[in-house]
Design an enzyme around this catalytic site. Structure first.
Site, PDB file in Angstrom:
ATOM      1  N   TYR A 457       0.848  -1.194   0.000  1.00 58.74           N
ATOM      2  CA  TYR A 457       0.000   0.000   0.000  1.00 58.74           C
ATOM      3  C   TYR A 457       0.884   1.245   0.000  1.00 58.74           C
ATOM      4  CZ  TYR A 457       0.837   0.786   5.044  1.00 58.74           C
ATOM      5  OH  TYR A 457       1.411   1.048   6.261  1.00 58.74           O
ATOM      6  N   CYS A 458       0.334   2.336  -0.501  1.00 56.56           N
ATOM      7  CA  CYS A 458       1.025   3.633  -0.423  1.00 56.56           C
ATOM      8  C   CYS A 458       0.022   4.637   0.119  1.00 56.56           C
ATOM      9  CB  CYS A 458       1.548   4.035  -1.809  1.00 56.56           C
ATOM     10  SG  CYS A 458       0.248   4.320  -3.030  1.00 56.56           S
TER      11      CYS A 458
END
Lengths: 493, 493
Positions: A457-458
């Site tokens: 995830y970012c």
């Protein structure tokens, strides 16, 4: 209302408008209506060839003990508003309570705050603004609190007791037995179709309590039509009957009924429930079905989130638009969309509403050719981006997971935050995650066990996508969290 | 540019970017390119499997006598802009001349005015902003002049002569032999595709001078692709090749070429030329074909105009949106749309662009279900209104005429202004018209000879429609002027 008078209607359209005249009965067989003149109480009868019922919906006020008092109001029309304003001018209330967090409740709460009155909003559901899902509504919760509205979510009003009349104060008891002192109570928990005339005339009423009409706006009596908030209309996606008290569909329905009466073969094109509300500095908007409804109806769906600038970031005044797109996991049909932000929210939902109505799929959203100059949009607009992300998912080019999966992580999974170290230092990691910035993944592959599933995830999903592509190409099993940390934060509020 | 560096591209995408390296030759047979390192002038060869050409378009500077001087610039990239800014900082020019009234010319003119430099805009065509028709452009002409831009429309630059170098002054001679003294000349008459590499490689060039590509973005050599401003792309409505130097299509083309190289079966979905430009406080936007093009191609079309508020008029901040909708007179297919106004212009053109792309007709525009709350729109949006008006025309429910018919009025026609007397007193009548306010028509029928054709108009077209319905029902032959007095004024500027 405000835009026309009986005189202007007569001179412009040669239409006779009788105000203060109430229709009290319909005689279907004789094709007549009985009317009471409310000024002199005389009753009289008029014949009709075709009759259109447009009685609207009235505020639903639950039978709560003590609810009938001079400090409690609901808001349907201009006289209601005038009464509330008169009460405010007279009593100068320090505190008001709004019961109900839908369109009217939110607009009233904002209007009261603009008069510097303290406001508590009580809402039975765990969120305001029912048409959107909770993670989207959570942005509204933040906005409301930031503007001094105290939220009581998941709470219901149980009892109202009036103090001494000279106090101009009510004590409210909520269903958790907490108490609240207030000087003004606005009841805005919802509306119900005005169907008494229709019921008395034995017109068919739907399961949801609205007047039943066909595609030509005809009731069960072919000479009687009904339109607007009083009727049930078919949902665009499912075709199911629903209540959608919205101005734009009512406008289309009224026009259609008139056309049909004059011989047109047009039909009503169903209701998408496209809606928008201003909540202080935010706009929140939606069209089609939301995730709650899709779950309730056990319909298959997938969803993606995009958080992208309302226009080119280097031009002043850009703000993020948070967009949730719901679609059929095989066909890619657009099921619904929700957006929230300070700017450009109406435009994005309108674009998707047109695409949905036209039968376009999420794949088509990629190629929509929209206005672009830096003050107005981006070369790849928010909607194009959502289409690209959804198409990646639809075609299997990217596997995604949703933030609610993070509660069930197992030993065979590695959760990787691919944001920069400074972002992580500022905002923290999701519990259980390790941090490898996207640009450093290639030099840190030893930290990633190829036997395990890599969950990346970012901040918003884009760098997570890049990381997922990179690792997939290297033979890893990878999933990217759609909407990234920002969506997780919204969902976890 | 500004968003990426070679280093960021390498670390993020593992893509090698070589700046200051110019490809000077393509060898199609060997599948190699020859590259010159501009730092050390070394030449070297690289092989390719697939090659993508994306050289863009460069400003076209006509071979005008004296045009090459240190006070004349064109604007393609950031270094160009830096050079212009440096010149402004050094010379403090009192006056600048912009040659060309397209996107770049207009944006430069605005930017110069914001630095308090006097600006003259010279445009060879009779209007700025070629993508829209002249009556729409006339709103821009007013806006430009209101912001101190002197317009020289229908004029071309013929000669430039430099005064003494220490003067930092140019004397411009226009084709009407008028002269103009200026301290800065920006040449923005248009761009031409950069095709030298493609020409030298014997790739096919289209009639308009752009690289020819197929639906997969392939040039005449199947291993070489081309995208962006350098290519010709198919027009959405006609399929004809055209040059459309726009960022959003370029973005789609680049993405498509990459996908095709990796095996995707996607094709390019044609270019609608959806575009927008900010001109001081106005936005002007368009999609599809304009009337000039429809005439030139001798395609059948009808048009309607709507001037309606960007959102509910009683909510602060509403501004009129002027919308021109072009459609096929039999099928109702959307051919093009243009809009201008202070607010909500991008949204309306985006909505119509989606509808056009999806194959909806003007009839469908009536029923689009768009966001409505007073800060954002109307229960019957500008686009819905345009759909209603166009549908009336399409179905023959209303006969319309256009403002250019007013030059050929004959004895068998009566021109009736149906606006209120105070509006007429303020704005005047169109020559030859009599005034009968719409609400007084029924009592003035004696003034209207049933044997003649009644041509009605109001301010924007709505009351004219009411008057036309009323008179048609009474047996008159009536036509309503679409867009009313406001459109006539715009067209007659």
């Amino acid at each position: 209302m405000l835009l026309q008078t009986p005189e202007s209607f007569k001179s412009r359209f040669n239409v006779e408008v009788r105000v203060l005249n109430e229709v009290i009965e319909i005689n279907k067989t004789a094709k007549t209506i009985t009317i009471r003149n409310l000024v002199n109480n005389n009753e009289y009868i008029e014949p009709y060839d075709a009759l259109i019922l447009s009685p609207g919906a009235s505020p639903f006020v639950p039978p709560i003990k003590g609810i009938k008092n001079h400090l409690t109001h609901s808001l349907r029309n201009v006289p209601d508003m005038d009464a509330i304003i008169a009460l405010i001018d007279k009593n100068k209330p320090a505190h008001a309570t709004v019961c109900g967090g839908g369109f009217i409740g939110l607009e009233v709460a904002e209007a009261l705050r603009q008069r510097n009155i303290k406001v508590t909003l009580v809402e039975f559901a765990p969120q305001v603004m029912g048409p959107v899902d909770i993670e989207i509504a959570n942005m509204l919760h933040d906005e409301l609190e930031a503007h001094g509205v105290q939220l009581k979510l998941g709470k219901a009003l149980q009892e109202v007791s009036e103090c001494e009349p000279e106090d101009q104060t009510l004590t409210l008891t909520l269903d958790d037995q907490s108490k609240l002192t207030t000087n003004l109570l606005i009841m805005a928990v919802g509306v119900k179709p005005e169907v008494s005339l229709a019921v008395n005339a034995d017109l068919e009423i739907g399961e949801l309590g609205g007047i039943k009409v066909d595609d030509y706006m005809r009731t069960s009596d072919p000479s009687i039509y009904a339109v607007g908030d009083a009727i049930e209309s078919p949902d665009f996606v499912t075709g199911d009957s629903m209540l959608a008290p919205l101005a734009a569909p009512a406008n289309r329905q009224g026009r259609l009924a008139a056309n049909v009466i004059f011989g047109a073969q047009e039909t009503y094109k169903k209701t998408q429930v496209t809606a928008i509300c201003k909540v202080f500095d935010l706009a929140v908007s939606s069209t089609g079905l939301n995730e709650k409804t899709l779950r309730r109806k056990a319909m298959p769906y997938e969803k993606v989130y995009v958080h992208a600038a309302s226009h080119a970031g280097y031009y002043p005044g850009a703000h993020p638009v948070t967009l949730k797109l719901l679609f059929h996991p095989e066909s890619g049909a657009i099921l619904g969309a929700q957006a929230v932000g300070k700017d450009g929210v109406d435009k994005r939902i309108d674009i998707i509403a047109v695409a949905q109505r036209a039968g376009l799929s999420v794949v088509d959203l990629q190629d929509l050719e929209l206005c672009y100059a830096p003050p107005f949009g981006s070369a790849r607009d928010v909607v194009n981006q959502a289409g690209l992300v959804a198409t990646n998912v639809l075609k299997g080019d990217e596997c995604i997971f949703h933030n609610d999966h993070l509660t069930t992580l197992n030993e065979q999974q590695i959760l990787v935050d691919v944001r920069g170290g400074n972002e992580v230092a500022k905002q923290g990691l999701i519990p259980g995650a390790i941090n490898i910035p996207v640009d450093e993944i290639r030099s840190n592959l030893d930290k990633l066990d190829k036997q395990k599933e890599i969950l990346v995830y970012c901040q918003v999903g884009l760098r997570g996508h890049v990381a997922a592509c990179l690792l997939t190409n290297l033979g890893y099993k990878v999933k990217n969290m759609t909407g990234g940390f920002k969506t997780w934060q919204l969902a976890s509020r």
